[in-house]
Design a protein around this motif. Sequence first.
Motif, PDB file in Angstrom:
ATOM      1  N   THR A 154      -0.375  -4.143  -1.660  1.00 42.88           N
ATOM      2  CA  THR A 154       0.350  -3.620  -0.494  1.00 42.88           C
ATOM      3  C   THR A 154       0.277  -2.096  -0.449  1.00 42.88           C
ATOM      4  N   SER A 164       6.087  -0.951  -8.485  1.00 44.13           N
ATOM      5  CA  SER A 164       6.267  -2.085  -7.571  1.00 44.13           C
ATOM      6  C   SER A 164       7.734  -2.327  -7.246  1.00 44.13           C
ATOM      7  N   GLN A 167       8.568  -1.216  -3.871  1.00 43.61           N
ATOM      8  CA  GLN A 167       7.752  -1.734  -2.785  1.00 43.61           C
ATOM      9  C   GLN A 167       8.139  -3.174  -2.465  1.00 43.61           C
ATOM     10  N   HIS A 168       7.631  -3.675  -1.346  1.00 43.93           N
ATOM     11  CA  HIS A 168       7.891  -5.046  -0.934  1.00 43.93           C
ATOM     12  C   HIS A 168       6.575  -5.825  -0.924  1.00 43.93           C
ATOM     13  N   GLN A 169       6.610  -6.994  -1.553  1.00 42.65           N
ATOM     14  CA  GLN A 169       5.430  -7.837  -1.597  1.00 42.65           C
ATOM     15  C   GLN A 169       5.271  -8.593  -0.282  1.00 42.65           C
ATOM     16  N   GLU A 171       4.516 -11.689   2.109  1.00 43.85           N
ATOM     17  CA  GLU A 171       4.778 -13.123   2.000  1.00 43.85           C
ATOM     18  C   GLU A 171       3.528 -13.888   2.416  1.00 43.85           C
ATOM     19  N   TRP A 193      -0.420  -7.499  -6.869  1.00 44.79           N
ATOM     20  CA  TRP A 193       0.769  -8.211  -7.350  1.00 44.79           C
ATOM     21  C   TRP A 193       0.346  -9.436  -8.168  1.00 44.79           C
TER      22      TRP A 193
END
Length: 386
Positions: A154, A164, A167-169, A171, A193
Motif C-alpha cells: 500500500t 505498517s 498504515q491501512h491494509q 481489503e 503485507w
Amino acid sequence: MKILQQLLAPYPIEQFLAEYWTQKAIHISAGDARKFHALFSWSDLNYLLNYHKLAEPDLRFSMEGKSLPQTRDPQDWSDRLRQGATLIINGLHQRVLTVAELAANLRHDIGYRTHVNLYCSPAQQRGFDCHYDTHDVLILQIDGEKKWFVYRETVLYPTPDMPSSKQHQLEEPPYLECVLKAGDLLYIPRGHWHYAVACDRLSLHLTVGIDCQTGLDWLNWLSHELKDSSNWRQSLPVVVDGNTNALEQQLTALRQHLIETLHQPDILHKYMDAVTYRHQPPLPVTLPAQMGTDIFPDLFMTRFAWSPLHRIRVKQLGEEHYQVRVGSKQVDLKGVPEIFVENLFKQDEFSLLDIADWVPNLDLEGDIAPLITRLVTEGILQIRER
C-alpha cells in the motif's frame, strides 16, 4: 553472488533479480528438507537457550500480534511455547558462526547490510498480525511447515519511519498463498503485507533482513560530508519583520555550493566506497596468536586461513607495493613480488610450504614469517587448527 545463488537454488538468480527483487514475493521449493540444516538446527537453538544469557530485546515472545511480558526463566520459555507463543531471537548472526558467515557473505554478494532473526512457532499458531517490513526479507524454513499469506503493498518502498502500524491494509485477497516446508525459501519485498500460521507441528525458520540503500541514504551521507564545511554549519540569518532577503541570499549560496559538491568527479565513488566498507562485521579475535604467541605451532606445516566473515580487497599502489583491506582493517605491504600477492589472496587456506613453492627465492624465516606474523597479529589472518 555465490551465496544468494545457493539460497535461491534451483531458481535462476538472473530471473529472480529481473522479475521478483523489490517487486513481488516468490516461494522457492528446493525439494531438499535438509538444505538449510548446516546453517542452524534444533541443537543450535537448545545451546543458545541453555548456555547464553538471553533477555529482551534479544529474546522475546509474541502471540496473536502482542508481545508478552519479559521473563528470564527458561521454564517460562517452555511454558509460553506450550501456550502458543512464538519465540523470537534477534541478532542470530551475532551468536552463531554459520549464521554470521551467511549474513556476511550475503552482504558481500548484494552490497547491503543484512541481519538474521530466528522464529520458533507452535503448531496452528500465528505470532504476528498482518504487517509489512521496511526491509526486504528472505525466509529460510529450517524445520516444520508454515503457511504464508502475502498481499500487495500500500506504500511503495517504505522507510523505517513509515511502519505498517501507521498504515491501512487493503481489503483484498493475498496474491501469494503458500506452505513453506523444510528447505524452502520465501522472498518478500519491503512494504508487502504478510502473516504466517504454523501448520501441524512446531515450526523453526530464519528470517534474513536486507537493508537496501536508497536515494535518501545517499542524501543523508552527503549531509554528513557537508558538515566539514563551516558554511553549512553556520546559522541562517534571522527574518526581521518578514524580510527574507538575507535568508534567500545565503540559501542561494548554499545551493551553489551543493551543486559544486555534486559535480566533484569523485563524489559518487566516495559514497560507493562508504557503502561497500561500512557495516562490516568486526575482525574476529584470535588468541593467543593475535598477541604474537604460538603463531607457528606446526612450524612450516602450520596452516593459515582468512577470516570467513570478510572479503579481501587488494589494490596495487606501485611496484611491489600493495594495499590490503579486510573489513575495517587496512594494511600496506611493501617489497613483496606480484606472484606472491596473486597466490596469497586467492587461497582460502595455505601453509608456509605453499608460499615457498610460489616464491622460492624468498627467505622463509627472514621474509615470509615476519609478514605472516604481521597479518596474524593485525587480525586479518587466522591459524587453522588441526
